[in-house]
Design a protein around this motif. Structure first.
Motif, PDB file in Angstrom:
ATOM      1  N   TYR A   1       0.941  -1.327   0.007  1.00 32.04           N
ATOM      2  CA  TYR A   1       0.060  -0.025  -0.193  1.00 32.04           C
ATOM      3  C   TYR A   1       0.990   1.109  -0.027  1.00 32.04           C
ATOM      4  O   TYR A   1       1.744   1.298   0.846  1.00 32.04           O
ATOM      5  CB  TYR A   1      -0.738   0.054   1.323  1.00 32.04           C
ATOM      6  CG  TYR A   1      -2.175  -0.798   1.123  1.00 32.04           C
ATOM      7  CD1 TYR A   1      -3.134  -0.566   0.222  1.00 32.04           C
ATOM      8  CD2 TYR A   1      -2.179  -2.096   1.750  1.00 32.04           C
ATOM      9  CE1 TYR A   1      -4.285  -1.224   0.051  1.00 32.04           C
ATOM     10  CE2 TYR A   1      -3.292  -2.854   1.647  1.00 32.04           C
ATOM     11  CZ  TYR A   1      -4.621  -2.561   0.652  1.00 32.04           C
ATOM     12  OH  TYR A   1      -5.570  -2.988   0.704  1.00 32.04           O
ATOM     13  N   LYS A   2       0.612   2.155  -0.811  1.00 28.40           N
ATOM     14  CA  LYS A   2       1.221   3.534  -0.876  1.00 28.40           C
ATOM     15  C   LYS A   2       0.864   4.103   0.317  1.00 28.40           C
ATOM     16  O   LYS A   2      -0.169   4.306   0.923  1.00 28.40           O
ATOM     17  CB  LYS A   2       0.559   4.280  -2.038  1.00 28.40           C
ATOM     18  CG  LYS A   2       1.460   5.506  -2.461  1.00 28.40           C
ATOM     19  CD  LYS A   2       0.949   5.856  -3.996  1.00 28.40           C
ATOM     20  CE  LYS A   2       1.699   6.776  -4.720  1.00 28.40           C
ATOM     21  NZ  LYS A   2       1.156   7.535  -5.823  1.00 28.40           N
ATOM     22  N   HIS A   3       1.999   4.616   1.148  1.00 28.69           N
ATOM     23  CA  HIS A   3       1.704   5.160   2.360  1.00 28.69           C
ATOM     24  C   HIS A   3       2.902   6.168   2.878  1.00 28.69           C
ATOM     25  O   HIS A   3       3.989   6.248   2.372  1.00 28.69           O
ATOM     26  CB  HIS A   3       1.671   4.012   3.424  1.00 28.69           C
ATOM     27  CG  HIS A   3       2.948   3.379   3.648  1.00 28.69           C
ATOM     28  ND1 HIS A   3       3.569   2.487   2.741  1.00 28.69           N
ATOM     29  CD2 HIS A   3       3.922   3.586   4.867  1.00 28.69           C
ATOM     30  CE1 HIS A   3       4.533   2.173   3.225  1.00 28.69           C
ATOM     31  NE2 HIS A   3       4.959   2.570   4.285  1.00 28.69           N
ATOM     32  N   THR A   4       2.764   7.025   3.860  1.00 35.61           N
ATOM     33  CA  THR A   4       3.315   7.877   4.533  1.00 35.61           C
ATOM     34  C   THR A   4       3.310   7.244   6.152  1.00 35.61           C
ATOM     35  O   THR A   4       2.217   6.522   6.338  1.00 35.61           O
ATOM     36  CB  THR A   4       3.013   9.238   4.495  1.00 35.61           C
ATOM     37  OG1 THR A   4       1.923   9.665   4.815  1.00 35.61           O
ATOM     38  CG2 THR A   4       3.406   9.733   2.922  1.00 35.61           C
ATOM     39  N   SER A   5       4.008   7.906   6.773  1.00 34.17           N
ATOM     40  CA  SER A   5       4.005   7.311   8.388  1.00 34.17           C
ATOM     41  C   SER A   5       4.769   8.444   9.238  1.00 34.17           C
ATOM     42  O   SER A   5       5.525   9.399   8.774  1.00 34.17           O
ATOM     43  CB  SER A   5       4.597   5.957   8.444  1.00 34.17           C
ATOM     44  OG  SER A   5       5.954   5.839   8.232  1.00 34.17           O
TER      45      SER A   5
END
Length: 278
Positions: free
Chosen positions: A52-56
């Protein structure tokens, strides 16, 4: 198609259900972008392992900052913001995109109709949590549960164009962790000439209801209504009533508020409250 931005805060089981509904009940392939606040419950590993494309972020940076961070990865023309505890009913995207195709430009804010256990546009109990969720019953009955196309939507999930998102700069981060950030976003759009704030009856979503804010030990509420009042000189209640005409039947693009006695007295009350709000 659509880029769906979902901020999540240690809510993995609900996130999985949300993502399942998007996969199962969508007509088209959409880009999904997560922002993972903390992720100590395994959410970050889940996103990585499932591509999944993501930032964190290591800590909970709040909804506004989380949405803005994830939105930087958007590659589509339209952005849909969703909570992680929402279940999208069948054909949601077909309804939404058909509505977009009827509009003359990208100055719009479109939203769904919320089915919730105890509130929402349609109060109906299909489960108060994931453990007693009646998915099969929801899928059998959701088409027969109706509100109406309504004015003044300010609830997620909502769709805007990426161009308008960029024009207003996304969500205002002074509203972190999130209370009153939606009407503030609407006001910023209003200032840019957006007058279509439409909730679609046939775009239905089941919402378990602000699960993140129930985690009282780890979630600190902001004074969003006071921030809105100091910023705009009016209350969120006044804005929803006189500008957005929230929850009234949709009858076309909104116009400027009517300058009647009720408006003038309400505005005066807002100005007095603003003076004495710290």
């Amino acid at each position: 198609m659509i880029s769906i931005v979902i901020p999540t805060y240690n809510n993995l089981n609900y996130l999985k259900l949300c993502l399942k509904s998007l996969k199962q009940n969508s007509n088209f392939d959409h880009e999904i972008i997560l922002h993972i606040n903390n992720g100590s419950d395994g959410t970050l590993d889940f996103a990585i392992n499932n591509n999944y494309k993501h930032t964190s972020s290591e800590t909970n940076i709040g909804l506004c900052s989380a949405i803005n961070k994830a939105a930087k990865l958007v590659s589509n023309k339209y952005i849909l913001y969703s909570h992680d505890d929402m279940y999208f009913c069948p054909n949601w995207d077909k309804v939404l995109l058909n509505e977009v195709n009827t509009l003359n430009d990208d100055k719009f804010y479109l939203s769904g109709t919320l089915i919730e256990p105890n509130s929402g546009h349609i109060p109906y109990d299909f489960g108060t949590d994931i453990y007693n969720f009646k998915e099969k019953e929801l899928l059998l009955k959701y088409n027969d549960l109706n509100f109406y196309d309504h004015q003044g939507t300010h609830f997620a999930p909502h769709l805007v164009s990426k161009r308008m998102w960029d024009v207003v700069g996304g969500f205002s981060e002074e509203f972190n962790p999130g209370i009153a950030s939606d009407p503030d976003f609407n006001m910023k759009l209003w200032k840019q000439g957006v007058r279509v704030f439409k909730g679609l009856n046939d775009f239905k979503v089941y919402h378990f209801g602000s699960l993140t804010t129930r985690k009282k030990k780890n979630f600190i509420q902001n004074r969003g209504d006071k921030t809105f009042l100091k910023k705009w000189g009016i209350t969120t209640k006044f804005f929803k009533k006189h500008y957005l005409r929230s929850k009234t039947k949709y009858d076309g693009p909104l116009s400027e508020p009517k300058m009647n006695i009720e408006y003038i007295l309400g505005l005066l009350s807002c100005k007095i409250k603003s003076i004495f709000t710290i």
